[in-house]
Design a protein around this motif. Sequence first.
Motif, PDB file in Angstrom:
ATOM      1  N   GLY A   1      -3.412  -6.160 -11.349  1.00 54.97           N
ATOM      2  CA  GLY A   1      -3.750  -7.369 -10.848  1.00 54.97           C
ATOM      3  C   GLY A   1      -4.698  -8.123 -11.785  1.00 54.97           C
ATOM      4  O   GLY A   1      -5.003  -7.551 -12.810  1.00 54.97           O
TER       5      GLY A   1
ATOM      6  N   ARG B   1       0.964  -1.020   0.152  1.00 61.73           N
ATOM      7  CA  ARG B   1      -0.125  -0.052   0.046  1.00 61.73           C
ATOM      8  C   ARG B   1       0.712   1.326  -0.058  1.00 61.73           C
ATOM      9  O   ARG B   1       0.236   2.321  -0.255  1.00 61.73           O
ATOM     10  CB  ARG B   1      -0.955  -0.111   1.289  1.00 61.73           C
ATOM     11  CG  ARG B   1      -1.970  -0.935   1.103  1.00 61.73           C
ATOM     12  CD  ARG B   1      -3.241  -0.717   0.257  1.00 61.73           C
ATOM     13  NE  ARG B   1      -4.425  -1.425   0.389  1.00 61.73           N
ATOM     14  CZ  ARG B   1      -5.454  -1.270  -0.155  1.00 61.73           C
ATOM     15  NH1 ARG B   1      -5.524  -0.417  -1.151  1.00 61.73           N
ATOM     16  NH2 ARG B   1      -6.397  -2.447  -0.397  1.00 61.73           N
TER      17      ARG B   1
ATOM     18  N   VAL C   1      -6.279  -5.493 -14.387  1.00 62.40           N
ATOM     19  CA  VAL C   1      -6.748  -4.196 -13.948  1.00 62.40           C
ATOM     20  C   VAL C   1      -5.832  -3.695 -13.041  1.00 62.40           C
ATOM     21  O   VAL C   1      -4.973  -4.163 -12.494  1.00 62.40           O
ATOM     22  CB  VAL C   1      -8.099  -4.327 -13.289  1.00 62.40           C
ATOM     23  CG1 VAL C   1      -9.410  -4.625 -13.987  1.00 62.40           C
ATOM     24  CG2 VAL C   1      -7.929  -5.210 -12.074  1.00 62.40           C
ATOM     25  N   LEU C   2      -5.758  -2.214 -13.140  1.00 63.99           N
ATOM     26  CA  LEU C   2      -4.887  -1.647 -12.219  1.00 63.99           C
ATOM     27  C   LEU C   2      -5.678  -1.671 -10.665  1.00 63.99           C
ATOM     28  O   LEU C   2      -6.864  -1.549 -10.640  1.00 63.99           O
ATOM     29  CB  LEU C   2      -4.916  -0.010 -12.512  1.00 63.99           C
ATOM     30  CG  LEU C   2      -4.267   0.440 -13.678  1.00 63.99           C
ATOM     31  CD1 LEU C   2      -4.393   1.795 -14.019  1.00 63.99           C
ATOM     32  CD2 LEU C   2      -2.824  -0.194 -13.808  1.00 63.99           C
ATOM     33  N   THR C   3      -4.667  -2.009  -9.781  1.00 64.22           N
ATOM     34  CA  THR C   3      -5.421  -2.237  -8.466  1.00 64.22           C
ATOM     35  C   THR C   3      -4.455  -1.635  -7.438  1.00 64.22           C
ATOM     36  O   THR C   3      -3.529  -1.401  -7.535  1.00 64.22           O
ATOM     37  CB  THR C   3      -5.541  -3.664  -8.371  1.00 64.22           C
ATOM     38  OG1 THR C   3      -6.242  -3.926  -7.168  1.00 64.22           O
ATOM     39  CG2 THR C   3      -4.076  -4.352  -8.219  1.00 64.22           C
ATOM     40  N   LEU C   4      -4.886  -1.771  -6.140  1.00 64.87           N
ATOM     41  CA  LEU C   4      -4.321  -1.528  -4.787  1.00 64.87           C
ATOM     42  C   LEU C   4      -3.432  -0.131  -5.124  1.00 64.87           C
ATOM     43  O   LEU C   4      -2.235  -0.039  -4.517  1.00 64.87           O
ATOM     44  CB  LEU C   4      -3.314  -2.397  -4.716  1.00 64.87           C
ATOM     45  CG  LEU C   4      -4.016  -3.820  -4.097  1.00 64.87           C
ATOM     46  CD1 LEU C   4      -2.965  -4.784  -4.081  1.00 64.87           C
ATOM     47  CD2 LEU C   4      -4.753  -3.592  -2.885  1.00 64.87           C
ATOM     48  N   GLN C   5      -3.894   0.788  -5.559  1.00 67.20           N
ATOM     49  CA  GLN C   5      -3.380   2.105  -5.671  1.00 67.20           C
ATOM     50  C   GLN C   5      -3.908   3.200  -4.464  1.00 67.20           C
ATOM     51  O   GLN C   5      -5.142   3.241  -4.640  1.00 67.20           O
ATOM     52  CB  GLN C   5      -3.303   2.843  -6.906  1.00 67.20           C
ATOM     53  CG  GLN C   5      -2.426   2.215  -7.925  1.00 67.20           C
ATOM     54  CD  GLN C   5      -2.245   2.961  -9.077  1.00 67.20           C
ATOM     55  OE1 GLN C   5      -3.354   3.068 -10.065  1.00 67.20           O
ATOM     56  NE2 GLN C   5      -1.415   3.550  -9.378  1.00 67.20           N
TER      57      GLN C   5
ATOM     58  N   ARG D   1       2.065   2.289 -10.726  1.00 72.83           N
ATOM     59  CA  ARG D   1       1.065   1.312 -11.022  1.00 72.83           C
ATOM     60  C   ARG D   1       1.092   0.072 -10.334  1.00 72.83           C
ATOM     61  O   ARG D   1       2.472  -0.314 -10.360  1.00 72.83           O
ATOM     62  CB  ARG D   1       0.897   1.228 -12.239  1.00 72.83           C
ATOM     63  CG  ARG D   1       0.385   2.610 -12.890  1.00 72.83           C
ATOM     64  CD  ARG D   1       0.331   2.479 -14.485  1.00 72.83           C
ATOM     65  NE  ARG D   1      -0.160   3.676 -15.152  1.00 72.83           N
ATOM     66  CZ  ARG D   1      -0.008   3.914 -16.299  1.00 72.83           C
ATOM     67  NH1 ARG D   1       0.745   3.131 -17.163  1.00 72.83           N
ATOM     68  NH2 ARG D   1      -0.378   5.021 -16.966  1.00 72.83           N
TER      69      ARG D   1
ATOM     70  N   THR E   1      -7.787 -10.754 -12.586  1.00 66.74           N
ATOM     71  CA  THR E   1      -9.089 -10.880 -11.784  1.00 66.74           C
ATOM     72  C   THR E   1      -9.848 -11.799 -13.064  1.00 66.74           C
ATOM     73  O   THR E   1      -9.349 -12.345 -13.994  1.00 66.74           O
ATOM     74  CB  THR E   1      -9.967  -9.991 -11.428  1.00 66.74           C
ATOM     75  OG1 THR E   1     -10.995 -10.414 -10.775  1.00 66.74           O
ATOM     76  CG2 THR E   1     -10.154  -8.895 -12.691  1.00 66.74           C
TER      77      THR E   1
END
Length: 462
Positions: free
Chosen positions: A295, A287, A332-336, A292, A297
Amino acid sequence: MFKYFPHTDADLQAMLEKVGIKSLDDLYAQIPDAIRFKGDYQLPSEMSEMEVRDTFAKLGAMNTQLTCFAGNGVYDHYTPSVIPQLLQRSEFLTSYTPYQAEISQGTLHYIFEYQSMMAELTGMDVSNASMYDGSTATAEAMMMAVAAGKKQNKVLISDTLNTKLFNVVRNYALHQGIDWDCIKSKDGQTDLDDLKAKLAEGGVAGVIVQYPNAFGIVEDYTGFADACHENKALFIMNSVAADLAVLKTPGEWGADIAVGDGQSLGIPMQWGGPYVGYMCCTEKLIRKMPGRIVGMTKDNRGSSESNDELAQALPSRDGGRPEVNRDQRAFVLTLQAREQHIRRQKATSNICSNQSLMALFVTIYMSLMGKQGLKEAAQLSYAGAHYLCDELLKTGRFHLAFDKPFFNEFFVMYDGDVDTLYQRFIEAGILGGVKLDEGILFAVTEKRTKEEIDNLVKIAAL
């Protein structure tokens, strides 16, 4: 006004009035008149396409191509010819930032593969989607450590860090209000006792070391991670990416953050860039990681009853039994962190873009080379460097500055005038290492042949 200049004279005047100046020249008032260029640009008149190509070919021919034995952070590795061909496909070369996942699956997919490969190469849990270069990635790791350390606002930087890296990190620290101090070196290696003493003073958020270090030495970092963690500091390792194919990984050393430049993974030296910085870390720090993260899914066409019903109503390609895709992957872009895009003043980092095209470059390179290929290239580099070192020492004109283990780069002192020797190398068509203090830092990659090495030694022995 030219049609490709978007602003009219009135537009320009309105902007000048807004910032409180009268003319465009006033913008450059602080630049000394003596160094301002006032002549006409030496641009040729209009040409046909064939004439333009011929002009640039003549300009290119003016460059002297040297056999490269220089490193110091940038290395002359082999680039498989297929990589530029794939890289220049329009899907990659012209693609924009992949925020719209539904039209960017190809880009997101290769970034995901890049992350997977870099995480495995470094032995870390996660990777981001690449940084600008190795030096700024190291500076970002410092900021990341301070953000994770909360009240701890100091970083310790090894004295064996490459000068260019050190200067970038120090510059970031200055403008981020971060305190820093150097860890002393002993015999070309980071002094563990000095590290422990400085950690005991408290307030340290992170410790930065290099592997191999600025002198090419493969340092033994046993005990470093434990010392850092006992004092609640993060252990940050900057490494040459290609070397990790055979060296102990940052993950195995207990590093919290692994950073460096991916240029050694087949990217040509190309006069200083573009390159690609990598950053990997442990899962608990994900985190805090800038840039970027992609991830994997499943989309709404994955395994479901509705999907099965839809498939029954649709014919297959051969008109027979319908095809049912029960595992429709999506990326997808994730955890930003929101702050990175919206609340920018509270962000750990404002890096939202990356060197995606160069990330694709090293992804293709690693895919082509495979684990065995990466190891073989590294082993050839190692063998060539040790052969060169042995031959130079036999001349009686050189000695190792530090008699320590090295990989494909080593620092030697020369019994003579270094500048004269360097000029002899240049005249013979050789880029003979990098002058460093009173010695020379030589580097060898898998591209260097025995004949090229013997030729360098012959010139050095004169």
